[in-house]
Design an enzyme around this catalytic site. Sequence first.
Site, PDB file in Angstrom:
ATOM      1  N   ASP A   1      47.232  60.109  45.962  1.00  0.00           N
ATOM      2  CA  ASP A   1      48.150  60.853  45.108  1.00  0.00           C
ATOM      3  C   ASP A   1      49.405  60.049  44.757  1.00  0.00           C
ATOM      4  O   ASP A   1      50.034  59.458  45.640  1.00  0.00           O
ATOM      5  CB  ASP A   1      48.559  62.141  45.850  1.00  0.00           C
ATOM      6  CG  ASP A   1      49.526  62.999  45.062  1.00  0.00           C
ATOM      7  OD1 ASP A   1      49.088  63.602  44.063  1.00  0.00           O
ATOM      8  OD2 ASP A   1      50.713  63.062  45.431  1.00  0.00           O
TER       9      ASP A   1
ATOM     10  N   HIS B   1      42.868  69.416  39.023  1.00  0.00           N
ATOM     11  CA  HIS B   1      43.798  70.448  39.482  1.00  0.00           C
ATOM     12  C   HIS B   1      45.171  70.340  38.838  1.00  0.00           C
ATOM     13  O   HIS B   1      45.981  71.268  38.942  1.00  0.00           O
ATOM     14  CB  HIS B   1      43.964  70.357  41.004  1.00  0.00           C
ATOM     15  CG  HIS B   1      44.675  69.107  41.432  1.00  0.00           C
ATOM     16  ND1 HIS B   1      44.098  67.865  41.336  1.00  0.00           N
ATOM     17  CD2 HIS B   1      45.927  68.913  41.912  1.00  0.00           C
ATOM     18  CE1 HIS B   1      44.968  66.946  41.747  1.00  0.00           C
ATOM     19  NE2 HIS B   1      46.088  67.558  42.112  1.00  0.00           N
TER      20      HIS B   1
END
Length: 565
Positions: free
Chosen positions: A199, A328
């Site tokens: 991430d 997402h």
Amino acid sequence: MKKKWWHDKVAYQIYPKSFQDSNGDGIGDLRGIISRLDYLKELGIDIVWLSPIYKSPFVDQGYDISDYYNIAEEFGTMEEFDELLAEAKKREMYIVMDLVVNHCSDQHEWFRKALADPDGEYADYFYFVKGKDGKAPSNYRSYFGGSTWEKVPNSDKYYLHMFAKEQPDLNWENPVVRQKIYEMVNWWLDKGVAGFRIDAIINIKKDINFPSFEPDGPDGLATCIKMVEAVNGVGDFLEELKHETFEKHDAFTVGEVFNMKEDELLEFIGEDGHFSTMFDFSAHVLTFGEHGWYDQKPLRFEEWRKVIFDSQQELQGKCFKANIIENHDEPRGATHYLPEHARNDAGKKMLGTVSVLLRGIPFIYQGQEIGMTNCKRNDISEYDDISTIDQYQEALRAGLSEEEALKCCYENSRDNARTPMQWSDGKNGGFTDGTPWLAMNPNYMEINVAAQEHKADSVLAYYRKLIALRKAKEYKDTFTYGIFKPKYENAEDIFAFERVNEESGQKLLILANFGTEEHTITLEQRIAKVLLTNEGRQEAINAEAALNGTITLDSCETVVLELEK
């Protein structure tokens, strides 16, 4: 290219909070995921990426981690996670975790100790910096709006957070911090995790002088991206991370990388790159507004096709990217990338075809395989996402009406992808017996797994065929390693490309008509076989091609052909 174990795999992203609830608390969990592994296996999935399941206060939906070594109670227990690993292994599937190490939660033990002693050891685990002239050290705006700097109580220092103030950035310049991160990564890999999605990793390198930039908004701040893009040296951190962890375990890693410098592609994902692959965000970036969602540009088909073609050709023979149409953090692909006339089953199948058959690793996001769509909300209070609320307020400040600002959220909100998975037309779409943490998309009554499970022409049935074709013994090498060749680039509304196996001579042609009218395409070679069509017109296509050497595609029709050698 050196062949790797993950090259021919198909990946699937699970957003655990919204996938399957097993205990009626309205939140998806590990037990729910275990119960759906056979569904994923039948779909043809090899790699399952789980969005964060670590202990967290959930300010940013689990991307604020308070304990890297524990599972959030909402999702279950470590014993259940071990069971998930074992059950996945039985099905020859791999589990990939989310690795969030640019920042942690303000509830993490390290940060609490740092606040307790702003001049002590743990303060150096973060960026605790003295203010300038009684103000913040610099004028950076965080990704979620507002200053990146938060005052440290009872101190003249501020701490840096490039995301929410509850997500303090970790100090990668501190070798102790890096070693503790590597220990944690190896702990999970030793446990049996196959790799990580990484991430916001480009943000770990900071200019520790924290220079201010020319303001780019009425708030007097400048986006923190400017500092990220100006600083050099992130590669040193990423190489050390790889050597200390990933390469010891032959792990699969996929980076979330924005703002990479132009000449860094091979350094990141080349033969001996920092990561196995990284997501191709070239199409997603097309719609970014200069200031936010409210001034984004409309998506034009020609531009969209061009950036994908350019990206595919840039990578040719060098490396693989991971191909996505949604995740997402993005709206649903069926709403975002399909023009209004194509937002139907045929269009969803067509979009899936051109994504899954590109060169690179296909990533499918939960619900994509049944054609889930964006979800209209009546009020901003119905959204749960911190970024959406910030963008809504930004739109209002720019002069948009509440209705217009809400429309921006419908088109762009991350919550579009976070509505619970639609398993059936029963209570709460079969997601939970309780009250879902985020309201269902009302169209679950029509769009759901149960309705499509045994329907031969459903979107789900088509995705199963599409993935099976990509992995079929006689075509797998071509779809995995075959070169990408754009075709019919001057044909309006046509998305067409070949996958060519230079060793065997096999050529596979993918044609898709994104327009409103039918298109007739003149073939350059004879057809050996019609491998797949979303409208079930194999015989008609064969007959026309044999007679005229052409193929006429209806609006939203796609076809996959094997050409004669």
